[in-house]
Write an enzyme that holds these catalytic residues in place. Structure first.
Site, PDB file in Angstrom:
ATOM      1  N   LYS A   1       4.000   1.418  -2.925  1.00 37.88           N
ATOM      2  CA  LYS A   1       3.102   0.453  -2.164  1.00 37.88           C
ATOM      3  C   LYS A   1       1.974   1.609  -2.140  1.00 37.88           C
ATOM      4  CE  LYS A   1       1.832  -1.786   1.828  1.00 37.88           C
ATOM      5  NZ  LYS A   1       1.543  -2.474   1.111  1.00 37.88           N
TER       6      LYS A   1
ATOM      7  N   ARG B   1       6.592   3.740  -0.311  1.00 41.85           N
ATOM      8  CA  ARG B   1       5.981   3.961  -1.059  1.00 41.85           C
ATOM      9  C   ARG B   1       6.062   4.274  -2.579  1.00 41.85           C
ATOM     10  NH1 ARG B   1       1.279   7.619   1.048  1.00 41.85           N
ATOM     11  NH2 ARG B   1       0.762   8.620  -1.166  1.00 41.85           N
TER      12      ARG B   1
ATOM     13  N   CYS C   1       4.622   8.606  -4.936  1.00 42.62           N
ATOM     14  CA  CYS C   1       5.016  10.085  -5.122  1.00 42.62           C
ATOM     15  C   CYS C   1       5.046  10.145  -3.433  1.00 42.62           C
ATOM     16  CB  CYS C   1       4.298  11.005  -5.857  1.00 42.62           C
ATOM     17  SG  CYS C   1       4.580  11.412  -7.338  1.00 42.62           S
TER      18      CYS C   1
ATOM     19  N   HIS D   1      -6.136 -26.631 -19.294  1.00 48.16           N
ATOM     20  CA  HIS D   1      -6.741 -25.733 -21.085  1.00 48.16           C
ATOM     21  C   HIS D   1      -5.430 -24.613 -21.276  1.00 48.16           C
ATOM     22  CE1 HIS D   1     -10.432 -27.720 -20.056  1.00 48.16           C
ATOM     23  NE2 HIS D   1     -10.325 -27.380 -19.364  1.00 48.16           N
TER      24      HIS D   1
ATOM     25  N   GLU E   1       6.888  -9.964  -8.101  1.00 44.79           N
ATOM     26  CA  GLU E   1       6.461  -8.489  -7.477  1.00 44.79           C
ATOM     27  C   GLU E   1       7.972  -8.417  -6.549  1.00 44.79           C
ATOM     28  OE1 GLU E   1       2.418  -6.763  -5.172  1.00 44.79           O
ATOM     29  OE2 GLU E   1       3.209  -8.302  -4.396  1.00 44.79           O
TER      30      GLU E   1
ATOM     31  N   ASN F   1       1.901  15.869  -6.377  1.00 44.52           N
ATOM     32  CA  ASN F   1       1.312  14.016  -6.461  1.00 44.52           C
ATOM     33  C   ASN F   1       0.241  14.592  -7.770  1.00 44.52           C
ATOM     34  OD1 ASN F   1       3.336  13.755  -4.841  1.00 44.52           O
ATOM     35  ND2 ASN F   1       2.346  12.968  -3.542  1.00 44.52           N
ATOM     36  N   GLY F   2       0.292  13.501  -8.432  1.00 42.99           N
ATOM     37  CA  GLY F   2      -1.012  13.229  -8.643  1.00 42.99           C
ATOM     38  C   GLY F   2      -1.215  13.496 -10.786  1.00 42.99           C
TER      39      GLY F   2
ATOM     40  N   LYS G   1       2.594 -12.697  -5.075  1.00 41.89           N
ATOM     41  CA  LYS G   1       4.064 -12.034  -4.211  1.00 41.89           C
ATOM     42  C   LYS G   1       5.375 -13.070  -4.953  1.00 41.89           C
ATOM     43  CE  LYS G   1       2.955  -9.798  -2.377  1.00 41.89           C
ATOM     44  NZ  LYS G   1       1.416  -9.617  -1.893  1.00 41.89           N
TER      45      LYS G   1
ATOM     46  N   GLU H   1      -2.392 -15.679  -5.222  1.00 41.11           N
ATOM     47  CA  GLU H   1      -1.496 -14.449  -4.297  1.00 41.11           C
ATOM     48  C   GLU H   1      -0.364 -14.597  -4.501  1.00 41.11           C
ATOM     49  OE1 GLU H   1      -2.065 -11.439  -3.207  1.00 41.11           O
ATOM     50  OE2 GLU H   1      -0.587 -11.375  -1.347  1.00 41.11           O
TER      51      GLU H   1
ATOM     52  N   TRP I   1       7.259   9.145  -8.309  1.00 43.69           N
ATOM     53  CA  TRP I   1       7.485   7.855  -9.702  1.00 43.69           C
ATOM     54  C   TRP I   1       6.850   8.528 -10.997  1.00 43.69           C
ATOM     55  CZ3 TRP I   1       3.242   5.013 -11.688  1.00 43.69           C
ATOM     56  CH2 TRP I   1       3.917   3.967 -11.922  1.00 43.69           C
TER      57      TRP I   1
HETATM   58  C1  G6P Z   1      -0.710  -1.614  -5.151  1.00 41.10           C
HETATM   59  C2  G6P Z   1       0.398  -2.096  -3.976  1.00 41.10           C
HETATM   60  C3  G6P Z   1      -0.255  -3.564  -3.605  1.00 41.10           C
HETATM   61  C4  G6P Z   1      -1.599  -3.470  -3.264  1.00 41.10           C
HETATM   62  C5  G6P Z   1      -2.740  -2.547  -4.344  1.00 41.10           C
HETATM   63  C6  G6P Z   1      -3.529  -2.187  -4.022  1.00 41.10           C
HETATM   64  O1  G6P Z   1      -0.499  -2.167  -6.221  1.00 41.10           O
HETATM   65  O2  G6P Z   1       1.653  -2.696  -4.677  1.00 41.10           O
HETATM   66  O3  G6P Z   1      -0.097  -4.204  -2.708  1.00 41.10           O
HETATM   67  O4  G6P Z   1      -2.075  -4.793  -3.208  1.00 41.10           O
HETATM   68  O5  G6P Z   1      -1.503  -1.243  -4.975  1.00 41.10           O
HETATM   69  O6  G6P Z   1      -3.555  -1.491  -2.535  1.00 41.10           O
HETATM   70  P1  G6P Z   1      -4.669  -0.989  -1.501  1.00 41.10           P
HETATM   71  O7  G6P Z   1      -4.257  -0.305  -1.025  1.00 41.10           O
HETATM   72  O8  G6P Z   1      -5.708  -0.382  -1.977  1.00 41.10           O
HETATM   73  O9  G6P Z   1      -4.765  -2.328  -1.165  1.00 41.10           O
END
Ligand code: G6P
Length: 612
Positions: free
Chosen positions: A607, A27, A2, A508, A492, A99-100, A489, A485, A73
């Site tokens: 984001k 975002r 949002c 396992h 995502e 937002n919220g 990636k 990680e 969103w």
């Molecule tokens: C969302 C983003 C990720 C991020 C996570 C935590 O899921 O898409 O890229 O790692 O939030 O966000 P932060 O701003 O707390 O690192």
């Protein structure tokens, strides 16, 4: 997640609002809308992208020097035009963006329905705007007072902006749990969820605090009160980021630009903090908490998503180098499991945005239990940076691509500096060895630069495997979080199912998945348990799995086993995560591009996750 933009001033609001929404696109959202005040309120909204809103409003009435705009969103109700913001009150006099989540909206809606209100959308926001209108009419109070009374009845999180056809120059805004920034220009005000839509107009900003209400009237001073009606003096801060940092700078995508910025962003996160000649490390923000850290019973790292993976690398760093026990927790789990925390625990909250709702809530919980809370944030002035006792910024610059890249390596760099500093105070590492470690850390930006020049391999690998449905990422020790990680990636941005695992755990369970169609990425550079990883590679090879390996330059053993290798410069084991994560970012990037995915704004993701 949002986005809010609002404007009151002497210019036409519509172009400022649309551009602001575009700046907030990163975002994540699924519908967009705008309200302009020109005698009466004109509201337009559409499902889909801001570009669709732009086309939709082309020939509409767009005049007005006051307006609000929003990207939504979806939380309550599906993403469609009806549920998009702004929402208006029944008389159409008030328009609101939000937002919220208003948690008690069902009860409030029932009460309003009983009083004759009808609702057009499924949203909690429409309930709030009608509650404000109901109070204003029945209690015969001014709009700001009606907002205040309404917010006292609301349970949940909000950042709201309201306009009224009775106040042609005034916006009223409030926040609790969701960020809101006021930009102060010359005879004009801006409001936004973060500073990105504001930077090109003014560098003077005020970050609203929870339960504050701001009244922005063109030609008057910014007025801030609390929902308990106390006046506050606005604290004006200067923005540090530049407009050019928010542009793609010739790259096809923000993510690619951010990947290639890493030599600079890693250097910036060490700037002024590391002196490899004198052996000095100084993290000014946490200097007063160093004793607390070395005497801590344990350090608990809390974070979400990629930041949580950085936290896992932190666990290896703090335990290995500084010999301090560490636990790493998902903020969303930590906050609801009645954790045992005491005054001698130090919490480190890691967050790129500094706004993640679960991380914020976990901090509040730990604070109540008396723990010391330090933050590692990228966004200066963000909520987490403000609620923690102290902290260190990562200084990676604005990260726009939803998939985090340069923020991750900057977080790991800051954690490395912290671990080394604590090791220095505790004396856990002999001086000569300590100096070697510092010098190698200082060389990392240069090595990242070299690594990024080595183009081509990740793209070839992506070409080969772009149509597969599954990927496995395996690593051990410091490289286990890198495997997690790397898998994150890929899923995502390319929507390929990927799992990260400790390489030895493969036996396992995941080994059952391996056949000739399964690509397995091994993070296998030279380090203490290299031979063990080689054995794990053999196990995959014996089952005909395809092997893609990250290896140290010059490696021959893994090269003979693997289908593809990606070389990284040789470095100390504790620094491998910074180098090894970068080719994995590039691999995910190329896979996503080749599959035609929206790299910077992947579906369903946000984001900055400002709701739990
Ligand atoms: C969302 C983003 C990720 C991020 C996570 C935590 O899921 O898409 O890229 O790692 O939030 O966000 P932060 O701003 O707390 O690192």
């Amino acid at each position: 997640m949002c986005g809010i933009v609002a404007y009151t001033g002497y210019k036409q609001a519509h172009p400022i609002l649309i551009k602001g929404l575009q700046r907030l696109e990163y975002r994540g959202y699924d519908s967009a809308g705008i309200s302009l005040l020109d005698g009466k309120v004109y509201t337009y909204k559409t499902k889909g992208k801001v570009s669709e809103l732009e086309s939709f409003i082309k020939n509409k009435h767009l005049k007005g020097s006051l307006g609000i705009a929003h990207t939504r969103w979806a939380t309550h109700g599906e993403p469609n035009q009806k549920n998009a913001h702004p929402h208006f009150s029944q008389t159409k006099s008030l328009s609101i963006i939000h937002n919220g989540i208003i948690e008690n909206y069902v009860t409030l809606k029932e009460e309003l329905t009983a009083r004759g209100y009808l609702f057009e959308s499924d949203t909690d926001t429409e309930v709030l705007v009608n509650l404000i209108e109901d109070i204003r009419i029945n209690e015969k109070v001014l709009l700001d007072e009606a907002v205040r009374i309404a917010l006292c009845q609301v349970v949940g999180a909000y950042a709201i902006v309201i306009l009224s056809d009775e106040h042609p120059n005034t916006l009223i805004a409030a926040r609790k749990g969701s960020p809101l920034v006021v930009g102060i220009g010359d005879d004009e005000f801006f409001l936004a969820s973060d500073a990105t839509p504001i930077i090109e107009y003014t560098k003077n900003v005020v970050y609203l605090e929870d339960e504050e209400i701001a009244i922005l009237t063109r030609g008057e001073e910014l007025k801030i009160t609390t929902i308990t009606n106390q006046e506050k003096t606005p604290y004006i801060q200067k923005l540090e980021w530049n407009l050019s940092e928010l542009e793609k700078g010739g790259y096809d995508h923000f993510m690619l630009k951010e990947i290639y910025e890493q030599p600079r962003s890693i250097r910036d996160s060490m700037r002024g903090r590391l002196n490899p000649i004198t052996g000095n490390i100084s993290l000014g923000g946490i200097i007063d908490y160093e004793q607390k850290l070395i005497n801590a019973n344990r350090i608990i790292i809390i974070a979400c998503g990629t930041s949580w993976h950085a936290g896992l690398v932190g666990e290896y760093l703090f335990e290995d180098i500084a010999r301090i026990p560490v636990e790493v927790e998902y903020a969303s789990e930590f906050r609801y499991r009645n954790p045992i925390i005491g005054e001698n625990d130090v919490i480190i909250a890691i967050s790129q945005s500094g706004e993640t709702a679960d991380t914020l809530a976990a901090i509040e919980l730990a604070k109540k239990k008396g723990a010391t809370i330090l933050g590692i944030c990228n966004v200066v002035g963000s909520s987490i940076a403000r609620v923690t006792h102290a902290g260190s910024y990562t200084h990676a610059g604005p990260e726009i691509g939803v998939a985090s890249t340069k923020a991750f390596t900057a977080q790991v760099t800051v954690l490395t500096l912290m671990a080394l500093r604590l090791a220095q105070i505790k004396g856990t590492i002999p001086k000569a060895r300590f100096m070697q470690m510092l010098q190698e850390l200082d060389r990392i930006p240069e090595k990242v630069e070299r690594l990024l020049q080595n183009n081509g391999t990740t793209e070839i690998i992506a070409q080969k495997y772009k149509d597969v449905n599954n990927f496995l990422y395996l690593g051990r020790g410091y490289n286990f979080p890198v495997a997690l990680e790397g898998a994150l990636k890929l899923k995502e941005i390319s929507y390929i199912h990927a799992e990260g695992y400790p390489a030895a755990e493969m036996k396992h369970g995941p080994i059952a998945l391996i056949d000739e169609n399964m690509p397995v990425v091994f993070i296998a550079p030279h380090h203490g348990i290299y031979e063990k990883v080689v054995s794990n590679i053999q196990e995959v090879k014996a089952r005909k799995g395809k092997i893609i390996a990250i290896v140290t330059e010059g490696d021959t053993i893994v090269r003979n086993l693997a289908d593809y290798v990606i070389e990284i410069p040789a470095t100390e084991e504790f620094l491998i995560p910074i180098l090894a994560s970068i080719p994995l970012q590039k691999l995910a990037y190329h896979m996503a591009v080749l599959r035609g995915c929206n790299v910077d704004m992947p579906r369903n993701l946000a984001k900055s996750v400002t709701v739990e």
